[in-house]
Design a protein around this motif. Sequence first.
Motif, PDB file in Angstrom:
ATOM      1  N   PHE A 126     -15.415  30.424  57.683  1.00 21.09           N
ATOM      2  CA  PHE A 126     -14.357  31.258  57.094  1.00 21.09           C
ATOM      3  C   PHE A 126     -14.004  30.683  55.718  1.00 21.09           C
ATOM      4  CE2 PHE A 126     -14.115  32.113  61.531  1.00 21.09           C
ATOM      5  CZ  PHE A 126     -13.473  33.334  61.702  1.00 21.09           C
ATOM      6  N   VAL A 127     -14.248  31.449  54.673  1.00 21.59           N
ATOM      7  CA  VAL A 127     -13.969  30.999  53.304  1.00 21.59           C
ATOM      8  C   VAL A 127     -12.659  31.609  52.841  1.00 21.59           C
ATOM      9  CG1 VAL A 127     -14.810  30.877  50.940  1.00 21.59           C
ATOM     10  CG2 VAL A 127     -16.447  30.873  52.846  1.00 21.59           C
ATOM     11  N   ASP A 128     -11.710  30.765  52.519  1.00 18.54           N
ATOM     12  CA  ASP A 128     -10.397  31.222  52.070  1.00 18.54           C
ATOM     13  C   ASP A 128     -10.437  31.557  50.580  1.00 18.54           C
ATOM     14  OD1 ASP A 128      -7.765  31.869  52.121  1.00 18.54           O
ATOM     15  OD2 ASP A 128      -7.005  29.827  52.334  1.00 18.54           O
ATOM     16  N   HIS A 129      -9.444  32.336  50.166  1.00 16.26           N
ATOM     17  CA  HIS A 129      -9.282  32.654  48.740  1.00 16.26           C
ATOM     18  C   HIS A 129      -7.822  32.436  48.389  1.00 16.26           C
ATOM     19  CE1 HIS A 129      -9.307  34.700  44.884  1.00 16.26           C
ATOM     20  NE2 HIS A 129      -8.327  35.470  45.292  1.00 16.26           N
ATOM     21  N   ASN A 130      -7.586  31.564  47.430  1.00 21.23           N
ATOM     22  CA  ASN A 130      -6.232  31.313  46.949  1.00 21.23           C
ATOM     23  C   ASN A 130      -6.229  31.508  45.437  1.00 21.23           C
ATOM     24  OD1 ASN A 130      -3.749  30.327  46.118  1.00 21.23           O
ATOM     25  ND2 ASN A 130      -3.718  28.696  47.648  1.00 21.23           N
ATOM     26  N   PRO A 131      -5.647  32.601  44.947  1.00 24.59           N
ATOM     27  CA  PRO A 131      -5.688  32.872  43.502  1.00 24.59           C
ATOM     28  C   PRO A 131      -5.035  31.790  42.662  1.00 24.59           C
ATOM     29  CG  PRO A 131      -4.111  34.314  44.618  1.00 24.59           C
ATOM     30  CD  PRO A 131      -4.895  33.625  45.687  1.00 24.59           C
ATOM     31  N   LEU A 132      -4.187  30.960  43.268  1.00 24.27           N
ATOM     32  CA  LEU A 132      -3.559  29.882  42.518  1.00 24.27           C
ATOM     33  C   LEU A 132      -4.566  28.807  42.121  1.00 24.27           C
ATOM     34  CD1 LEU A 132      -0.265  29.461  44.571  1.00 24.27           C
ATOM     35  CD2 LEU A 132      -0.471  30.363  42.252  1.00 24.27           C
ATOM     36  N   HIS A 133      -5.700  28.732  42.843  1.00 25.74           N
ATOM     37  CA  HIS A 133      -6.714  27.711  42.556  1.00 25.74           C
ATOM     38  C   HIS A 133      -7.988  28.286  41.939  1.00 25.74           C
ATOM     39  CE1 HIS A 133      -4.237  24.796  44.512  1.00 25.74           C
ATOM     40  NE2 HIS A 133      -4.338  25.359  45.708  1.00 25.74           N
ATOM     41  N   ALA A 134      -8.161  29.588  42.014  1.00 25.21           N
ATOM     42  CA  ALA A 134      -9.348  30.209  41.440  1.00 25.21           C
ATOM     43  C   ALA A 134      -9.221  30.254  39.907  1.00 25.21           C
ATOM     44  CB  ALA A 134      -9.531  31.612  42.010  1.00 25.21           C
ATOM     45  N   PRO A 135     -10.339  30.228  39.174  1.00 21.18           N
ATOM     46  CA  PRO A 135     -11.711  30.236  39.677  1.00 21.18           C
ATOM     47  C   PRO A 135     -12.155  28.862  40.192  1.00 21.18           C
ATOM     48  CG  PRO A 135     -11.711  30.184  37.284  1.00 21.18           C
ATOM     49  CD  PRO A 135     -10.280  30.344  37.694  1.00 21.18           C
ATOM     50  N   TYR A 136     -12.936  28.896  41.249  1.00 20.73           N
ATOM     51  CA  TYR A 136     -13.522  27.682  41.813  1.00 20.73           C
ATOM     52  C   TYR A 136     -14.850  27.420  41.112  1.00 20.73           C
ATOM     53  CZ  TYR A 136     -10.099  28.457  45.528  1.00 20.73           C
ATOM     54  OH  TYR A 136      -8.938  28.648  46.230  1.00 20.73           O
ATOM     55  N   ILE A 137     -15.048  26.196  40.641  1.00 25.63           N
ATOM     56  CA  ILE A 137     -16.205  25.849  39.823  1.00 25.63           C
ATOM     57  C   ILE A 137     -17.074  24.832  40.561  1.00 25.63           C
ATOM     58  CG2 ILE A 137     -16.935  24.928  37.580  1.00 25.63           C
ATOM     59  CD1 ILE A 137     -14.187  25.707  36.499  1.00 25.63           C
ATOM     60  N   ALA A 138     -18.384  25.023  40.520  1.00 26.49           N
ATOM     61  CA  ALA A 138     -19.309  24.093  41.151  1.00 26.49           C
ATOM     62  C   ALA A 138     -19.141  22.697  40.544  1.00 26.49           C
ATOM     63  CB  ALA A 138     -20.737  24.577  40.974  1.00 26.49           C
ATOM     64  N   THR A 139     -19.098  21.689  41.392  1.00 28.54           N
ATOM     65  CA  THR A 139     -18.832  20.322  40.934  1.00 28.54           C
ATOM     66  C   THR A 139     -20.071  19.453  40.875  1.00 28.54           C
ATOM     67  OG1 THR A 139     -18.251  19.711  43.208  1.00 28.54           O
ATOM     68  CG2 THR A 139     -16.448  20.360  41.755  1.00 28.54           C
ATOM     69  N   SER A 140     -21.223  20.013  41.234  1.00 25.69           N
ATOM     70  CA  SER A 140     -22.466  19.260  41.149  1.00 25.69           C
ATOM     71  C   SER A 140     -23.637  20.230  41.124  1.00 25.69           C
ATOM     72  CB  SER A 140     -22.603  18.295  42.333  1.00 25.69           C
ATOM     73  OG  SER A 140     -23.711  17.439  42.156  1.00 25.69           O
ATOM     74  N   ALA A 141     -24.786  19.769  40.657  1.00 31.11           N
ATOM     75  CA  ALA A 141     -25.973  20.612  40.568  1.00 31.11           C
ATOM     76  C   ALA A 141     -26.918  20.346  41.732  1.00 31.11           C
ATOM     77  CB  ALA A 141     -26.696  20.366  39.247  1.00 31.11           C
ATOM     78  N   GLY A 142     -27.750  21.330  42.027  1.00 35.87           N
ATOM     79  CA  GLY A 142     -28.762  21.205  43.061  1.00 35.87           C
ATOM     80  C   GLY A 142     -29.892  22.168  42.774  1.00 35.87           C
ATOM     81  N   THR A 143     -30.770  22.337  43.731  1.00 36.20           N
ATOM     82  CA  THR A 143     -31.895  23.245  43.538  1.00 36.20           C
ATOM     83  C   THR A 143     -31.431  24.678  43.321  1.00 36.20           C
ATOM     84  OG1 THR A 143     -33.258  21.842  44.974  1.00 36.20           O
ATOM     85  CG2 THR A 143     -34.050  24.087  44.549  1.00 36.20           C
ATOM     86  N   TYR A 144     -30.377  25.083  44.040  1.00 39.52           N
ATOM     87  CA  TYR A 144     -29.916  26.477  44.003  1.00 39.52           C
ATOM     88  C   TYR A 144     -28.575  26.655  43.300  1.00 39.52           C
ATOM     89  CZ  TYR A 144     -33.486  26.889  47.631  1.00 39.52           C
ATOM     90  OH  TYR A 144     -34.660  26.850  48.337  1.00 39.52           O
ATOM     91  N   ILE A 145     -28.031  25.589  42.739  1.00 42.09           N
ATOM     92  CA  ILE A 145     -26.691  25.674  42.171  1.00 42.09           C
ATOM     93  C   ILE A 145     -26.613  24.869  40.881  1.00 42.09           C
ATOM     94  CG2 ILE A 145     -25.779  23.674  43.431  1.00 42.09           C
ATOM     95  CD1 ILE A 145     -23.190  25.217  43.862  1.00 42.09           C
TER      96      ILE A 145
END
Length: 239
Positions: A126-145
Amino acid sequence: MNINLDRDMVYELFQQPDRENFRRLLEQVQGERNDIDFKTIWIEKDKLAKTVLAMANSGGGLIVVGVQEDNQQLDYVGLEEFKDPADIGNELARYIPDTLSYTVKNYEYSSSEYEKLVGRRFQVLFVDHNPLHAPYIATSAGTYIQNNTIYIRRNTTNAVINNEELTLLIAERIEAQYEETSQMAIKDHIYQLKALYEAGPADLPKFLRAPAVNEDYQQFICRMIEEKQELIRQLLGVR
């Protein structure tokens, strides 16, 4: 939870994540949507993180594991065993910010009104959404991110956000911050108004309880009550 989803079966499952609501969702849903992603098995951690980030930036949603989706057709293959939620958390921690909230639920059906689920087990993230914290940004890189990248759900896929979508997301955050500040202010003003109502000559020290002083004090309290009431009306937008 602060979830911005249509009031449908997904919303109902967020509100009450029990076996029956999950069964109804599987029985009624027709393929993937921006708020529902089906996986046969748990996917690579960076690919999973990308989906989590995209959903969190798109109103929240469900990642259902144990269901194969092909051209809007669902096959309830189930899982051989449940994955430890702690392991899932450890895998995601590198790629998503701490402010992104999610939970993992297990569902197992030894019996069910929906026969296709009998003997199957599933897990749902279950992925929550809180507009107070969005946008959520990727914090590390990987093969697909990619690191420092904002993803969003678009046409049931995970895509890099565009300028228009980012503008809308930031506008939603500003509005949420304003609403939260206003709500806090209203609570503070109501608390102060209550204190003014309770104030009176009995609260004054004895040496200030002369009739003339008390009269001026009461006039002041009455004026403060009127001004506080007017301020609360303005914050609420009522007359």
